[in-house]
Design a protein around this motif. Sequence first.
Motif, mmCIF file in Angstrom:
data_model
loop_
_atom_site.group_PDB
_atom_site.id
_atom_site.type_symbol
_atom_site.label_atom_id
_atom_site.label_comp_id
_atom_site.label_asym_id
_atom_site.label_seq_id
_atom_site.Cartn_x
_atom_site.Cartn_y
_atom_site.Cartn_z
ATOM 1 N N ALA A 320 0.827 -1.207 0.000
ATOM 2 C CA ALA A 320 0.000 0.000 0.000
ATOM 3 C C ALA A 320 0.865 1.262 0.000
ATOM 4 N N LEU A 321 0.297 2.326 -0.575
ATOM 5 C CA LEU A 321 0.888 3.664 -0.475
ATOM 6 C C LEU A 321 -0.232 4.604 -0.052
ATOM 7 N N LEU A 322 -0.051 5.301 1.073
ATOM 8 C CA LEU A 322 -1.093 6.145 1.640
ATOM 9 C C LEU A 322 -0.659 7.605 1.657
ATOM 10 N N ARG A 323 -1.629 8.494 1.555
ATOM 11 C CA ARG A 323 -1.331 9.914 1.696
ATOM 12 C C ARG A 323 -1.241 10.236 3.182
ATOM 13 N N ARG A 324 -0.157 10.882 3.597
ATOM 14 C CA ARG A 324 0.095 11.091 5.023
ATOM 15 C C ARG A 324 -0.977 11.958 5.670
ATOM 16 N N ASP A 325 -1.429 13.007 4.981
ATOM 17 C CA ASP A 325 -2.450 13.863 5.598
ATOM 18 C C ASP A 325 -3.743 13.105 5.835
ATOM 19 N N ALA A 326 -4.045 12.133 4.969
ATOM 20 C CA ALA A 326 -5.249 11.332 5.165
ATOM 21 C C ALA A 326 -5.119 10.427 6.385
ATOM 22 N N VAL A 327 -3.917 9.868 6.571
ATOM 23 C CA VAL A 327 -3.677 9.026 7.741
ATOM 24 C C VAL A 327 -3.785 9.860 9.013
ATOM 25 N N GLU A 328 -3.262 11.079 8.978
ATOM 26 C CA GLU A 328 -3.351 11.951 10.149
ATOM 27 C C GLU A 328 -4.795 12.338 10.435
#
Length: 995
Positions: A320-328
């Motif tokens: 997986a590759l996630l957008r950091r702001d979305a995880v935050e």
Amino acid sequence: MRGDRRRAGQVRFDDAAQVMVEAGLVDVDYVAAQLGTAFDSPEEAARAVVEAGDVSPHPLFEAQWIGRRRSWQRLGQHPALWYVAERRRRNRIAPHPLVDPRIIFAAHPEARHHPYGALSYWLSVSGPGTPLPTRILPRRVSWGTYRAAAIEAAAGWREEVVVQRPELVGPAPALTPVAGSSPAVTVVMAAQDAGPSVHRTVASLQAQTFVDWHLVAVDRGSVDDTAAVLQGMAAFDDRITLVREGRCGEARALNAALEHGTADHVAFLPLGREWLPEMLADLLAHARQTGAACVLAGVGAVGRSRHELLGGRPVDLATALLRRDAVEDVGGFDESLGGAVERDLLLRLTRTSEPVAVDVPVLRRPEPVPVGHGDDWGSVVLERQLVDWEAAAARETSEDLVSHVMPVGPEPRRTVEWLGSVPREGAELILVGVRLRRAHHVLAASIASVISGARFVSVPAAVSMSAATNVGLAQVAGSTVLLVRPEAMPPRQPIAQRLAGVLREEDVATAQPLVVDLDGVVLSAGARFGADNPHPELFLAGLPSSDAVRIGQNAVAAPAAPVVAVRTSTALALRGLDARFHSVLAETDLGLRAEQAGHGHAVVVPDTVITSRTAYARDEELIGALSSLRSTARATPSSPDPAVGLLLRAGLEVTDERQRRVSADLEDRSAPAVLVPQLVVRALDGIHESPPRLRWAVDIAAPAAPRGDRWGDTYFARSLADALERRGQHVAIDRRDARERDSRDHDDVLLVLRGLDRVAPRPGLLNVEWIISHPDMIEPEEVAGFDLVYAASTSWSERMTSAWGTRIEPLLQCTDTRWFHPDRAAPDTGPALLFVGNSRGVYRYAVRSALAIGADLTLHGNDWTEFVEREQIASGGVANEEVGALYASAGVVLNDHHLDMRRDSFASNRLFDAAACGARILSDRIDGLEETFSGLVVPFDNEHELARLVQPPYDAFPDGETRRRIATRIIAEHSFDKRAETLIDDAVRALLARR
């Protein structure tokens, strides 16, 4: 919206490219060598630099040199644009190790006003034959010569790493440029007790075709060598950061890793998994194209949609590759869950938007790791492929040459310092680079190529530091080799030939210098072993270096140092360092093997000194190394431990030996730990000896070397320490950063030479303060805390004693009669008017006045270019031992004082030095000059008086015979030996009275 963002990013990239071209910071040939592409114009090359990421636009600009994670990365700027944007603030930043802005400004003052700074101006006025503006090279090197070397090094890096071994780095990925932070991807790893799989897992990340990543690996309190292996890899790749946590859940570890990330996207790489080389490039391309918060790849039953996740399909964040702001935004991993934290995160993340599923292979099929082996085993196997020991042993070596072998460390600055320190004759330096990034590779290779006696060897395989050292060892040309680790600073004085001479002594196999920290406190004087413990102790650790010098050269059980000298034939016969040791204790193992094989014992040479930037070893690193040392099953020395007798030479007696616990986590009793021996010592009571012998700690305000070497306090302390030592005392000089050393408790007297710093008295010691400067900084409660107080002014001592009620004895400054006496030179054969001293950041009164009247002034000292023309400076400084010859030969010596010293009549040390040489001295006015110097010092109150007094025949001064007679009196009454007598007598009386 996404299209607008891409267009805005492209505009910013075009702006950066245009500014680089206008600033003259684009070298088309150099860019082409890095990218393997020809360009038709500087503008085209500049755009390629911006789009490619880790590419330098010019041979004299390197972002890695001006620091990691600086403002440009937070702002999303290209580093070259950040560098030239604000010239006033950044003019003093060196954009490359071979560019010193101070040299440019000294030669071209108008460069300060150039819109793009010092380097741009210098390039505009320089040609191929212009010498580089640098002080670090041992000889002058032209810009054209270095440019050719840099282009060749860049092409060599591309040929070796990109073309011949594309699996290591690969060509630049075809990603849409987007203005954003660097690195582009934070790779998160939670590690626990998985040492054997560390190397292969991280190697798969290092082999990615996309290189702009940052790995944050959180160790969850591993009981094996997981943390040590990760730290070892981080030493060679500054994109790796190790974060240590105690035993904790996976969710806590992953959240801790996310807190250290700064990239726009996050990937997850568990230990034991291996990515295919295109993984990051493929997933990041999809993420940028779609703007999705979550991109999921994989094959088989892995869930890649919200429906599949809800249906119970397995989750694999390694794909997986996630957008950091979305995880935050969703709060990261839920630490309250006992398991399934990955599924929980993806379900919360996909609640409002469907993940993007891609059909690309991302994981390599796992291969079994041989039982009983791990990362160490891999280094051993790779080393066997890289080193031909038989061929190395058959090659002839030169007895007149001392070779240095050093792996390139994580900071290019350290490599350059060693390159600049290579002696011109009788030495060679072999730098070994292990899977280096472009910046480190090109810097090391290009600078080494223009320095005689330096060579760069690149190792594209991932090996330990010990194995890398062996690669260089197999190529040395000298009969003696110094094995150097990157944490060792180049010695201030040459030590290679001295150590080589010790190796010629009978039955000596290895020799090490004394190892000290940045504060001058001993880190290691070799390894010693206790009777019942297989682990070594670092001999003399924590004591002042003066104790080691007092003990002198001595045999130890084995070396323990980041620099060790060994005969090349011995090192080759033993097949170098054992690759199972990542770094520390590898030289200890080598010394033990050398003695066991009959090559000889280990020796410490305390009159050679190496400063280490770090402690000898971190606790977890030492634990792993001790495990490797035990596993070798080599017997430790069986001869009696000489430590007791050696310590007696330093005035210390051993009272006990205890076991010190070294733990990876002191708060966790279950964390890996070992016991190492530690001698308990105390100072001998020497006050009743004849003459009495005390241990002195002389505290000065000078900073750690080499910056503090220029301070007058340092010279003063050395001369005083020598005078005390000549009278049987044991003396340690502590600069300001060493004043908290624990071993001060072994001392009898703390003598503070009061300068710029206020020093707290040490309980249990006789506390003595000698105020030699800056009296306006002294307060009554300060002197009240000391047992004895002296001041270098008779009038101030009397006045403050009356005002404060604390007895302050007058004790004037003095001179070192070894270097300052009338016979140093014939009078009136040197400079007509002389000033020796640093500017101290001000246009000093004496120098300003002399130049105002047009006097023929000879000026020696540092930091004057801001105030006077460069041609008016004779030198940047004179060795203290040579200043006396200048004073004795000068027509007139100039002197001045700080304002408060002049007001309170603190006669400077320069007055006593020049007077001891019989010199004529002109000084600003203070009380007591006639009484102390009998006419050798004549005061002047203005420039008119100065102009009259500097003219021959110097009628205001005594004749030559009288000056010599006065000098003889100064030597008798105001020497360091005389001051030492006073200090010893007073200290002995005070200590006896206290008892």
